[in-house]
Design a protein around this motif. Structure first.
Motif, PDB file in Angstrom:
ATOM      1  N   GLN A  82       0.831  -1.203   0.000  1.00 58.01           N
ATOM      2  CA  GLN A  82       0.000   0.000   0.000  1.00 58.01           C
ATOM      3  C   GLN A  82       0.866   1.255   0.000  1.00 58.01           C
ATOM      4  O   GLN A  82       0.582   2.223  -0.732  1.00 58.01           O
ATOM      5  N   VAL A  83       1.916   1.257   0.810  1.00 56.45           N
ATOM      6  CA  VAL A  83       2.810   2.417   0.864  1.00 56.45           C
ATOM      7  C   VAL A  83       3.524   2.594  -0.475  1.00 56.45           C
ATOM      8  O   VAL A  83       3.624   3.714  -1.016  1.00 56.45           O
ATOM      9  N   PHE A  84       4.035   1.483  -1.017  1.00 56.37           N
ATOM     10  CA  PHE A  84       4.791   1.562  -2.272  1.00 56.37           C
ATOM     11  C   PHE A  84       3.901   2.059  -3.413  1.00 56.37           C
ATOM     12  O   PHE A  84       4.294   2.938  -4.190  1.00 56.37           O
ATOM     13  N   GLU A  85       2.693   1.506  -3.552  1.00 58.22           N
ATOM     14  CA  GLU A  85       1.809   1.914  -4.639  1.00 58.22           C
ATOM     15  C   GLU A  85       1.377   3.368  -4.491  1.00 58.22           C
ATOM     16  O   GLU A  85       1.164   4.077  -5.480  1.00 58.22           O
ATOM     17  N   GLY A  86       1.286   3.841  -3.250  1.00 61.30           N
ATOM     18  CA  GLY A  86       0.948   5.238  -3.025  1.00 61.30           C
ATOM     19  C   GLY A  86       2.041   6.178  -3.485  1.00 61.30           C
ATOM     20  O   GLY A  86       1.771   7.312  -3.927  1.00 61.30           O
ATOM     21  N   ALA A  87       3.307   5.719  -3.396  1.00 60.52           N
ATOM     22  CA  ALA A  87       4.433   6.551  -3.825  1.00 60.52           C
ATOM     23  C   ALA A  87       4.699   6.432  -5.325  1.00 60.52           C
ATOM     24  O   ALA A  87       5.196   7.373  -5.958  1.00 60.52           O
ATOM     25  N   ASP A  88       4.358   5.282  -5.912  1.00 65.80           N
ATOM     26  CA  ASP A  88       4.605   5.042  -7.337  1.00 65.80           C
ATOM     27  C   ASP A  88       3.501   5.702  -8.159  1.00 65.80           C
ATOM     28  O   ASP A  88       2.548   5.060  -8.604  1.00 65.80           O
ATOM     29  N   SER A  89       3.637   7.013  -8.386  1.00 67.20           N
ATOM     30  CA  SER A  89       2.561   7.801  -8.992  1.00 67.20           C
ATOM     31  C   SER A  89       2.244   7.411 -10.421  1.00 67.20           C
ATOM     32  O   SER A  89       1.104   7.504 -10.867  1.00 67.20           O
ATOM     33  N   ASN A  90       3.255   6.954 -11.199  1.00 66.98           N
ATOM     34  CA  ASN A  90       2.991   6.598 -12.594  1.00 66.98           C
ATOM     35  C   ASN A  90       2.744   5.099 -12.785  1.00 66.98           C
ATOM     36  O   ASN A  90       2.511   4.628 -13.901  1.00 66.98           O
ATOM     37  N   GLY A  91       2.838   4.338 -11.709  1.00 73.97           N
ATOM     38  CA  GLY A  91       2.495   2.921 -11.758  1.00 73.97           C
ATOM     39  C   GLY A  91       3.431   2.056 -12.545  1.00 73.97           C
ATOM     40  O   GLY A  91       3.051   0.980 -13.010  1.00 73.97           O
ATOM     41  N   ASP A  92       4.709   2.457 -12.675  1.00 77.43           N
ATOM     42  CA  ASP A  92       5.642   1.655 -13.468  1.00 77.43           C
ATOM     43  C   ASP A  92       6.382   0.614 -12.639  1.00 77.43           C
ATOM     44  O   ASP A  92       7.257  -0.090 -13.147  1.00 77.43           O
ATOM     45  N   GLY A  93       6.074   0.518 -11.356  1.00 80.79           N
ATOM     46  CA  GLY A  93       6.684  -0.519 -10.520  1.00 80.79           C
ATOM     47  C   GLY A  93       7.999  -0.145  -9.896  1.00 80.79           C
ATOM     48  O   GLY A  93       8.626  -0.985  -9.214  1.00 80.79           O
ATOM     49  N   VAL A  94       8.469   1.099 -10.103  1.00 77.57           N
ATOM     50  CA  VAL A  94       9.708   1.564  -9.474  1.00 77.57           C
ATOM     51  C   VAL A  94       9.498   2.989  -8.985  1.00 77.57           C
ATOM     52  O   VAL A  94       8.614   3.712  -9.469  1.00 77.57           O
ATOM     53  N   LEU A  95      10.331   3.393  -8.017  1.00 79.31           N
ATOM     54  CA  LEU A  95      10.294   4.762  -7.518  1.00 79.31           C
ATOM     55  C   LEU A  95      11.521   5.496  -8.049  1.00 79.31           C
ATOM     56  O   LEU A  95      12.660   5.123  -7.748  1.00 79.31           O
ATOM     57  N   ASP A  96      11.260   6.530  -8.870  1.00 76.47           N
ATOM     58  CA  ASP A  96      12.393   7.347  -9.340  1.00 76.47           C
ATOM     59  C   ASP A  96      12.711   8.392  -8.270  1.00 76.47           C
ATOM     60  O   ASP A  96      12.092   8.423  -7.202  1.00 76.47           O
TER      61      ASP A  96
END
Length: 371
Positions: A82-96
């Motif tokens: 839930q935390v990760f998906e909330g931060a991954d705004s473009n939904g590409d599976g990684v956090l830039d």
């Protein structure tokens, strides 16, 4: 630290993170059998705060059975996702870098922490943080015994625990050998009696409770309604559930005019010895009467013994005498005296008018009073 937390009904320590099952609650029976996780121990209230699936409850240690003493991994993994998906705004599976910066801002950390945190998480040094890297870091801890980083930076929203009353604060259910009143049943159910409650309803409850002393009263009332308040069908219904059944022998004190006991008696049993018994756990004399209990000892035929109290069974009239047995400081064992026999007075007269000398039984002859 071991020893600072209470122990549950199964003996396991109820430390934070311990997985438990709720047992023995009478006021909110629907939560019995539910599993949860211990959050904290509050010595001031004597309760453990337990996170169930949909609520936080404050429960007494005796109402908790330890299941396993590890965090629920599945629940924590859901929180990480839930935390990760909330931060991954473009939904590409990684956090830039930009997404990670906003993630840190959400937990109150400024830009100066971005590089340090990114280096700690970015194990393959590609300047991006994938879900596996984030999970590994979030479930880790900075020092042994500390909370995980998930709980440190993204703690679950704290709920106010709802105290659960297990019926011992303002009301104590009478012991199983005491008859209930309709007022008692209302207190146990925490609601009025059913609209179709019959006049003989309380008799059915007390009869079922005497037969099945460990079956909940709520279950008895439910079975009564389901079986149209027919006593025999209620007993059969409860019996089919596998509940432990006893065969009660209700008794009343046998009294006579004047002081009847203690008194000396002689064994005149036609069968020879009188068996000496300890009262069974369920307090029933039926096991003595039917010789289904193992005897503690015997009194040979013709021997004398002292009787301190006599109780008479309501069903068949068998009488039971409380006596001292070898080495006992207080009279705490029992013998079956048999039936009260007529001697020198009208058989139909009330016990209160009967003279103590007339209290002779089929298996025990009265010799004299000690008063």
């Amino acid at each position: 630290m071991s020893g600072t937390y209470p122990r549950g009904s199964s003996g396991g320590e109820l430390s934070p993170g311990t997985r438990v099952m709720v047992v023995g609650i009478r006021s909110e029976r629907e939560i019995n059998g539910k599993e949860g996780t211990c959050v904290e121990w509050c010595p001031e209230t004597g309760r453990v705060h337990v996170q169930l699936e949909d609520c936080l409850k404050a429960l007494r240690p005796r109402n908790l059975k330890v299941m396993r003493s590890l965090h629920d991994v599945n629940e924590m993994m859901d929180r990480v996702l839930q935390v990760f998906e909330g931060a991954d705004s473009n939904g590409d599976g990684v956090l830039d870098v930009n997404e990670f910066e906003r993630c840190l801002e959400g937990i109150g950390l400024g830009k100066e922490y971005v590089i340090a945190f990114q280096m700690a998480m970015d194990k393959d040094h590609d300047f991006e943080i994938d879900y596996a890297e984030f999970t590994h870091w979030a479930l880790g801890t900075n020092a042994p015994g500390h909370r995980s980083r998930l709980d440190l930076y993204w703690p679950k929203k704290r709920q106010e625990p709802q105290p659960v009353d297990d019926d011992d604060a303002d009301y104590t259910i009478p012991e199983h050998d005491e008859e209930l009143t309709e007022k008692d049943i209302v207190k146990i159910l925490r609601r009025p009696l059913p609209d179709d409650w019959p006049s003989h309803g309380i008799a059915i409850v007390n009869n079922a409770r005497a037969r099945f002393p460990y079956f909940p009263v709520e279950g008895i009332v439910w079975s009564m309604k389901r079986n149209e308040y027919i006593g025999g069908r209620v007993l059969a219904d409860i019996r089919s559930s596998g509940a432990k059944e006893v065969h009660p022998c209700r008794t009343t004190p046998l009294r006579a005019s004047g002081e009847a006991f203690p008194a000396i008696y002689r064994n005149i049993s036609p069968e020879g010895e009188l068996f000496v018994y300890e009262l069974s756990e369920d307090g029933s004399f039926g096991g003595m009467r039917d010789r289904k209990l193992p005897p503690l000892g015997i009194i040979p035929k013709g021997d004398m013994f002292t009787v301190y109290e006599v109780l008479r069974g309501a069903e068949y009239g068998f009488c039971f005498g409380r006596i001292k047995y070898k080495g006992q400081e207080k009279p705490s064992t029992w013998v079956v005296l048999g039936l009260l026999v007529e001697r020198g007075s009208d058989w139909s007269m009330p016990d209160s008018e009967r003279h103590p000398r007339d209290l002779t039984f089929s298996d025990a002859e009265r010799m004299n009073s000690l008063w």
